[in-house]
Design a protein around this motif. Structure first.
Motif, PDB file in Angstrom:
ATOM      1  N   GLY A  81      37.714  60.347  35.677  1.00 31.37           N
ATOM      2  CA  GLY A  81      37.822  61.786  36.038  1.00 31.37           C
ATOM      3  C   GLY A  81      37.004  62.842  36.132  1.00 31.37           C
ATOM      4  N   PRO A  82      37.521  64.041  36.487  1.00 30.00           N
ATOM      5  CA  PRO A  82      36.159  64.890  36.752  1.00 30.00           C
ATOM      6  C   PRO A  82      35.748  65.272  35.291  1.00 30.00           C
ATOM      7  CG  PRO A  82      38.663  65.842  36.986  1.00 30.00           C
ATOM      8  CD  PRO A  82      38.901  64.429  36.722  1.00 30.00           C
ATOM      9  N   TRP A  83      34.425  65.538  35.471  1.00 31.98           N
ATOM     10  CA  TRP A  83      33.730  65.966  34.210  1.00 31.98           C
ATOM     11  C   TRP A  83      32.446  66.700  34.569  1.00 31.98           C
ATOM     12  CZ3 TRP A  83      34.142  65.929  29.265  1.00 31.98           C
ATOM     13  CH2 TRP A  83      33.123  65.829  28.562  1.00 31.98           C
ATOM     14  N   GLN A  84      32.331  67.918  33.699  1.00 33.73           N
ATOM     15  CA  GLN A  84      31.183  68.732  33.987  1.00 33.73           C
ATOM     16  C   GLN A  84      30.921  69.663  32.759  1.00 33.73           C
ATOM     17  OE1 GLN A  84      31.620  72.310  36.652  1.00 33.73           O
ATOM     18  NE2 GLN A  84      29.293  71.949  37.270  1.00 33.73           N
ATOM     19  N   PRO A  85      30.391  68.857  31.519  1.00 32.90           N
ATOM     20  CA  PRO A  85      30.149  69.922  30.367  1.00 32.90           C
ATOM     21  C   PRO A  85      28.764  70.830  30.722  1.00 32.90           C
ATOM     22  CG  PRO A  85      29.315  67.646  30.233  1.00 32.90           C
ATOM     23  CD  PRO A  85      29.870  67.550  31.533  1.00 32.90           C
ATOM     24  N   GLU A  86      28.800  71.706  29.824  1.00 28.15           N
ATOM     25  CA  GLU A  86      27.709  72.684  30.174  1.00 28.15           C
ATOM     26  C   GLU A  86      26.296  72.001  30.395  1.00 28.15           C
ATOM     27  OE1 GLU A  86      26.186  76.617  30.518  1.00 28.15           O
ATOM     28  OE2 GLU A  86      28.381  76.052  30.017  1.00 28.15           O
ATOM     29  N   GLY A  87      25.692  72.527  31.432  1.00 28.26           N
ATOM     30  CA  GLY A  87      24.296  72.053  31.626  1.00 28.26           C
ATOM     31  C   GLY A  87      24.248  70.617  32.606  1.00 28.26           C
ATOM     32  N   TRP A  88      25.596  70.467  33.121  1.00 34.59           N
ATOM     33  CA  TRP A  88      25.562  69.096  33.930  1.00 34.59           C
ATOM     34  C   TRP A  88      25.063  69.201  35.209  1.00 34.59           C
ATOM     35  CZ3 TRP A  88      26.112  65.184  30.768  1.00 34.59           C
ATOM     36  CH2 TRP A  88      26.692  63.963  31.302  1.00 34.59           C
ATOM     37  N   PRO A  89      24.297  68.336  35.786  1.00 37.89           N
ATOM     38  CA  PRO A  89      23.535  68.730  37.081  1.00 37.89           C
ATOM     39  C   PRO A  89      24.811  68.593  38.460  1.00 37.89           C
ATOM     40  CG  PRO A  89      23.528  66.260  36.404  1.00 37.89           C
ATOM     41  CD  PRO A  89      24.149  66.894  35.335  1.00 37.89           C
ATOM     42  N   GLY A  90      25.767  68.688  38.088  1.00 39.64           N
ATOM     43  CA  GLY A  90      26.895  68.989  39.130  1.00 39.64           C
ATOM     44  C   GLY A  90      28.339  68.698  38.647  1.00 39.64           C
ATOM     45  N   THR A  91      29.140  68.928  39.690  1.00 39.99           N
ATOM     46  CA  THR A  91      30.596  68.369  39.588  1.00 39.99           C
ATOM     47  C   THR A  91      30.791  66.801  39.616  1.00 39.99           C
ATOM     48  OG1 THR A  91      31.131  68.980  41.747  1.00 39.99           O
ATOM     49  CG2 THR A  91      31.520  70.767  40.016  1.00 39.99           C
ATOM     50  N   GLU A  92      31.102  66.295  38.504  1.00 35.46           N
ATOM     51  CA  GLU A  92      31.106  64.787  38.651  1.00 35.46           C
ATOM     52  C   GLU A  92      32.592  64.254  38.333  1.00 35.46           C
ATOM     53  OE1 GLU A  92      29.074  60.866  36.446  1.00 35.46           O
ATOM     54  OE2 GLU A  92      28.920  62.764  35.492  1.00 35.46           O
ATOM     55  N   VAL A  93      32.755  62.994  39.009  1.00 37.42           N
ATOM     56  CA  VAL A  93      33.817  62.153  38.707  1.00 37.42           C
ATOM     57  C   VAL A  93      33.330  60.940  38.355  1.00 37.42           C
ATOM     58  CG1 VAL A  93      35.652  60.623  40.094  1.00 37.42           C
ATOM     59  CG2 VAL A  93      35.647  63.089  40.654  1.00 37.42           C
ATOM     60  N   GLY A  94      33.549  60.507  36.756  1.00 37.59           N
ATOM     61  CA  GLY A  94      32.710  59.550  36.189  1.00 37.59           C
ATOM     62  C   GLY A  94      33.896  58.553  35.767  1.00 37.59           C
ATOM     63  N   TRP A  95      33.342  57.488  35.186  1.00 33.26           N
ATOM     64  CA  TRP A  95      34.322  56.319  34.913  1.00 33.26           C
ATOM     65  C   TRP A  95      33.955  55.505  33.701  1.00 33.26           C
ATOM     66  CZ3 TRP A  95      32.682  56.957  40.008  1.00 33.26           C
ATOM     67  CH2 TRP A  95      31.592  56.126  40.461  1.00 33.26           C
ATOM     68  N   GLY A  96      34.773  54.971  33.086  1.00 35.05           N
ATOM     69  CA  GLY A  96      34.552  53.960  31.957  1.00 35.05           C
ATOM     70  C   GLY A  96      35.706  53.093  31.991  1.00 35.05           C
ATOM     71  N   VAL A  97      35.857  51.783  32.112  1.00 33.88           N
ATOM     72  CA  VAL A  97      36.696  51.045  31.928  1.00 33.88           C
ATOM     73  C   VAL A  97      36.652  50.081  30.702  1.00 33.88           C
ATOM     74  CG1 VAL A  97      38.194  48.996  33.237  1.00 33.88           C
ATOM     75  CG2 VAL A  97      37.295  51.281  34.568  1.00 33.88           C
ATOM     76  N   HIS A  98      37.639  49.619  29.989  1.00 33.01           N
ATOM     77  CA  HIS A  98      37.739  48.648  28.852  1.00 33.01           C
ATOM     78  C   HIS A  98      37.429  47.190  29.357  1.00 33.01           C
ATOM     79  CE1 HIS A  98      39.402  46.072  25.841  1.00 33.01           C
ATOM     80  NE2 HIS A  98      39.774  47.015  25.232  1.00 33.01           N
ATOM     81  N   PRO A  99      36.546  46.448  28.888  1.00 35.25           N
ATOM     82  CA  PRO A  99      36.045  45.222  29.219  1.00 35.25           C
ATOM     83  C   PRO A  99      37.151  44.149  29.878  1.00 35.25           C
ATOM     84  CG  PRO A  99      35.707  45.579  27.114  1.00 35.25           C
ATOM     85  CD  PRO A  99      35.963  46.912  27.419  1.00 35.25           C
ATOM     86  N   ALA A 100      38.514  44.422  28.965  1.00 35.95           N
ATOM     87  CA  ALA A 100      39.654  43.507  29.584  1.00 35.95           C
ATOM     88  C   ALA A 100      40.073  44.127  30.764  1.00 35.95           C
ATOM     89  CB  ALA A 100      40.759  43.755  28.247  1.00 35.95           C
ATOM     90  N   PHE A 101      39.862  44.958  31.242  1.00 33.35           N
ATOM     91  CA  PHE A 101      40.342  45.434  32.730  1.00 33.35           C
ATOM     92  C   PHE A 101      39.318  45.406  33.682  1.00 33.35           C
ATOM     93  CE2 PHE A 101      43.237  46.835  29.610  1.00 33.35           C
ATOM     94  CZ  PHE A 101      44.600  46.555  29.742  1.00 33.35           C
ATOM     95  N   ALA A 102      38.105  45.028  33.420  1.00 30.35           N
ATOM     96  CA  ALA A 102      36.953  45.322  34.387  1.00 30.35           C
ATOM     97  C   ALA A 102      37.208  44.317  35.555  1.00 30.35           C
ATOM     98  CB  ALA A 102      35.570  44.939  33.675  1.00 30.35           C
TER      99      ALA A 102
END
Length: 179
Positions: A81-102
């Protein structure tokens, strides 16, 4: 418990992280291969802080990573999902998937929904994905989404030592691809 947006795709439900998601989250965070490009494997206690951080960002920023749930089974698939903590280089959509579902196309399916959400609901004019140049799977997903490598960017502390490139596209480019 969910008090925020809920997104549906053909196979997935995306919602705010809930307490019952934590075991899957912790298992993903403990996997060295999965976490190789996401800051490194974490013990359960560190995964809890990561989980709480992502959930808390919903209150602080009004957006954050969604928990991705397989509709057929109710299983926790990952966080995207969308992600932009303080100081982040831009408005990001990032991801991480559990290995069982990769490898099942879930990251793409959820990322498309999140790109739509970021552009159409959050009103983002630009979306990036910060990716280590050696992370070929994430690069392939970024390319499949239509993003291009914009070159190296610097993450804020304590992540400043990571080598990442910003892959991205403008909202108009995303809308044109979706049409």
């Amino acid at each position: 418990m969910t008090t925020g947006p809920v997104l549906f795709t053909p196979r997935l439900l995306l919602r705010l992280p809930e307490p019952q998601d934590f075991d899957g989250w912790a298992a993903m965070c403990a996997d060295p291969d999965t976490m190789r490009f996401l800051g490194g494997a974490m013990v359960r206690e560190a995964a809890w802080r990561d989980f709480a951080l992502r959930r808390g960002a919903w209150d602080v920023r009004g957006f954050s990573m969604f928990s991705v749930i397989e509709r057929a089974t109710g299983a926790w698939v990952g966080r995207i999902g969308p992600w932009q903590p303080e100081g982040w280089p831009g408005t990001e959509v990032g991801w991480g998937v559990h290995p069982a579902f990769a490898g099942r196309g879930y990251a793409h399916e959820a990322a498309v929904a999140c790109m739509d959400y970021a552009v159409d609901v959050l009103g983002w004019a630009d979306v990036i994905h910060t990716i280590d140049p050696a992370n070929t799977r994430s690069i392939a997903l970024a390319e499949r989404l239509g993003s291009r490598d914009r070159g190296p960017v610097r993450l804020p502390a304590p992540l400043a030592h990571f080598t990442v490139h910003a892959w991205g596209q403008r909202a108009g480019e995303w809308r044109a691809r979706r049409a």
